[in-house]
Design a protein around this motif. Sequence first.
Motif, PDB file in Angstrom:
ATOM      1  N   TYR A  48     -27.771  -4.736  -1.115  1.00 20.63           N
ATOM      2  CA  TYR A  48     -28.310  -4.831   0.279  1.00 20.63           C
ATOM      3  C   TYR A  48     -27.700  -3.550   0.909  1.00 20.63           C
ATOM      4  O   TYR A  48     -28.519  -2.712   1.663  1.00 20.63           O
ATOM      5  N   THR A  49     -26.372  -3.082   0.930  1.00 23.36           N
ATOM      6  CA  THR A  49     -26.185  -1.877   1.968  1.00 23.36           C
ATOM      7  C   THR A  49     -26.220  -0.400   1.072  1.00 23.36           C
ATOM      8  O   THR A  49     -26.387  -0.651  -0.366  1.00 23.36           O
ATOM      9  N   LEU A  71     -17.369  -0.611   3.180  1.00 20.73           N
ATOM     10  CA  LEU A  71     -18.607   0.132   3.791  1.00 20.73           C
ATOM     11  C   LEU A  71     -18.226   1.234   4.303  1.00 20.73           C
ATOM     12  O   LEU A  71     -19.078   2.345   4.017  1.00 20.73           O
ATOM     13  N   TRP A 116     -28.607  -4.718   7.342  1.00 20.32           N
ATOM     14  CA  TRP A 116     -28.773  -4.143   6.255  1.00 20.32           C
ATOM     15  C   TRP A 116     -30.315  -4.179   5.313  1.00 20.32           C
ATOM     16  O   TRP A 116     -30.826  -2.977   4.885  1.00 20.32           O
ATOM     17  N   THR A 117     -30.712  -5.108   5.309  1.00 19.58           N
ATOM     18  CA  THR A 117     -32.009  -5.411   4.761  1.00 19.58           C
ATOM     19  C   THR A 117     -33.172  -4.574   5.431  1.00 19.58           C
ATOM     20  O   THR A 117     -33.888  -3.825   4.605  1.00 19.58           O
ATOM     21  N   ARG A 174     -14.270  -5.600   2.757  1.00 15.26           N
ATOM     22  CA  ARG A 174     -15.431  -5.327   3.225  1.00 15.26           C
ATOM     23  C   ARG A 174     -15.612  -3.984   4.017  1.00 15.26           C
ATOM     24  O   ARG A 174     -16.497  -3.111   3.668  1.00 15.26           O
ATOM     25  N   GLU A 213     -18.533   3.677   1.520  1.00 18.06           N
ATOM     26  CA  GLU A 213     -19.594   3.890   1.097  1.00 18.06           C
ATOM     27  C   GLU A 213     -20.310   5.095   1.819  1.00 18.06           C
ATOM     28  O   GLU A 213     -21.303   5.644   1.364  1.00 18.06           O
ATOM     29  N   GLN A 214     -20.392   5.013   3.118  1.00 16.34           N
ATOM     30  CA  GLN A 214     -20.760   5.866   4.010  1.00 16.34           C
ATOM     31  C   GLN A 214     -20.154   7.248   3.978  1.00 16.34           C
ATOM     32  O   GLN A 214     -20.802   8.340   4.335  1.00 16.34           O
ATOM     33  N   SER A 273     -27.653   1.027  -5.106  1.00 16.60           N
ATOM     34  CA  SER A 273     -26.937   0.015  -4.702  1.00 16.60           C
ATOM     35  C   SER A 273     -27.416  -1.294  -4.793  1.00 16.60           C
ATOM     36  O   SER A 273     -28.328  -1.698  -4.131  1.00 16.60           O
ATOM     37  N   THR A 330     -32.645  -1.976   7.206  1.00 17.77           N
ATOM     38  CA  THR A 330     -32.302  -0.568   7.000  1.00 17.77           C
ATOM     39  C   THR A 330     -32.586  -0.135   5.762  1.00 17.77           C
ATOM     40  O   THR A 330     -33.056   0.859   5.657  1.00 17.77           O
ATOM     41  N   ALA A 331     -32.328  -0.917   4.794  1.00 14.97           N
ATOM     42  CA  ALA A 331     -32.756  -0.547   3.218  1.00 14.97           C
ATOM     43  C   ALA A 331     -34.306  -0.499   3.090  1.00 14.97           C
ATOM     44  O   ALA A 331     -34.740   0.527   2.510  1.00 14.97           O
ATOM     45  N   PHE A 356     -26.672  -8.876   6.910  1.00 16.55           N
ATOM     46  CA  PHE A 356     -27.574  -8.671   6.049  1.00 16.55           C
ATOM     47  C   PHE A 356     -28.918  -8.569   6.651  1.00 16.55           C
ATOM     48  O   PHE A 356     -29.648  -7.924   5.853  1.00 16.55           O
TER      49      PHE A 356
END
Length: 376
Positions: free
Chosen positions: A92-93, A68, A129-130, A64, A71-72, A89, A132-133, A126
Amino acid sequence: MLIDATAVPADRGGVGRYVDSLVAALDTDGAAISVVCQPRDTELYAGLAPHAEIVPAAESTATRTARLTWEQTTLPRLVGRLGVDVVHSPHYTMPLASRAASVVTLHDATFFTDPVLHSSVKARFFRAWTSTALRRADVCVVPSDATADELARVTPASGARVEVVHHGVDEERFHVPSPEECRAARDAIGLGATPYVAFLGALEPRKNVPALVRGFAHAVEDMAQPPALVLAGQPGWDRQVESALDSVPHRLRVIRAGYLPFDTLAGFLGGSELVAYPSLGEGFGLPVLEAMASGACVLTTRRLALPEVGGDAVAYCGVGAGDVAAALRDLLDDPARRSRLASAAQRRAKDFSWCSTAERHREAYDRAVHAARLPH
C-alpha cells in the motif's frame, strides 16, 4: 529493481507469504533484484534469492511510524545509491520523492467497502494510502479482478495503471501431505486421533470466525463422535470470538492453535475433514488456495475474490452461522463429495504458480518504467 520488504512482519501472514514467494520466484526467473528488508530477515532473503542484493534497513524501521519515516526519507536516497529503475512497494505505501518508477501492490478494497471490518485507525490509514498510490504510482498491482473492480467503483479516477496479477502457491510447502506430516500437525496441536475441521487465518472480523464457531457447534451438536474445530492463525482483534467460544457446549472441542509453523501447514490443512473459511471478503484468499493445493475439501463464501480462486472446486455457503452450519453438516455427512472436491481443488490449484506471478510482475515493472518516462 528494488523490492521494499520492510513492511513484512516476523510472523508471516498472507502479505509476508506473497513478498517472500515473489522474491524467490523473481530470483529464480533471472531478474536482477535488490531487496531491502528488516535486519532480522537478511539471512532469510539471502537464502530465498541467492543472486539478489540484500540490503538490511536500519533498526529504526521496527515500528510502523519509524518505517514510514524511513520510507519517505532514507529509502529515496537508497534508491539513488543503488541506481535502480523501479521500486516495488508491496503493501500500500510508497516513497513519494523517489526518482525511480513506482509499483505498489494494493491487496484489497475492503477499507472502502467494509470499513467496520477493520479498526478505524487502520481503515483511515489504508484508505489514504490506497488513494495516494492510485494517484502517484506508475503501476498498481492488485491480486484479483474483484479487487480491481471494487477499487474502480469506490475510488476516484486514478493516474496509475492497474494490473491484475493473481498470487501463486508454493507446491513444495503446500501439497497433499504424507501420513507422517498429518501426524506431526496433530502432535503440534495436541489433537490425538480426533478428526477436525480446520480454519487458517487471523482472528479478525473480516474472517467471520464467530459465525464459524457458532455454525460448527450447531452442525455437530447431535453427532455421537463430533469432530473438533481447530482455529489456527494469529490472534486478532475480533471481540466476538470469545463470546462465540463461550457459547459452545462443553462436550464439543474447539482448539485455538495460534500461529503454526510453515512446515506443519500442509499436514494441518490436508489432514482435516475439511477447511472452513467463511470470510466476509478477500482481495485474493491465499489460505483457500493453499488449502486446495494441500488436497483439502474447502468451504468458503462467494464474497469478492474467493470465487476467482475456488471456481467450481470448492463448496460455498452464506456468511451467517445458520448458513455455515447447514453447509458444514452437508459436507461432513457426505465423504464422497468431500473427496471429489478435494481432488478438484488440487487440480485447480495447479493453475496458480509463483513463477507465473513473477513473470506478470516483471511485465508490470517494465510498464512502470515506460510510464515514468512519458511526459506528464
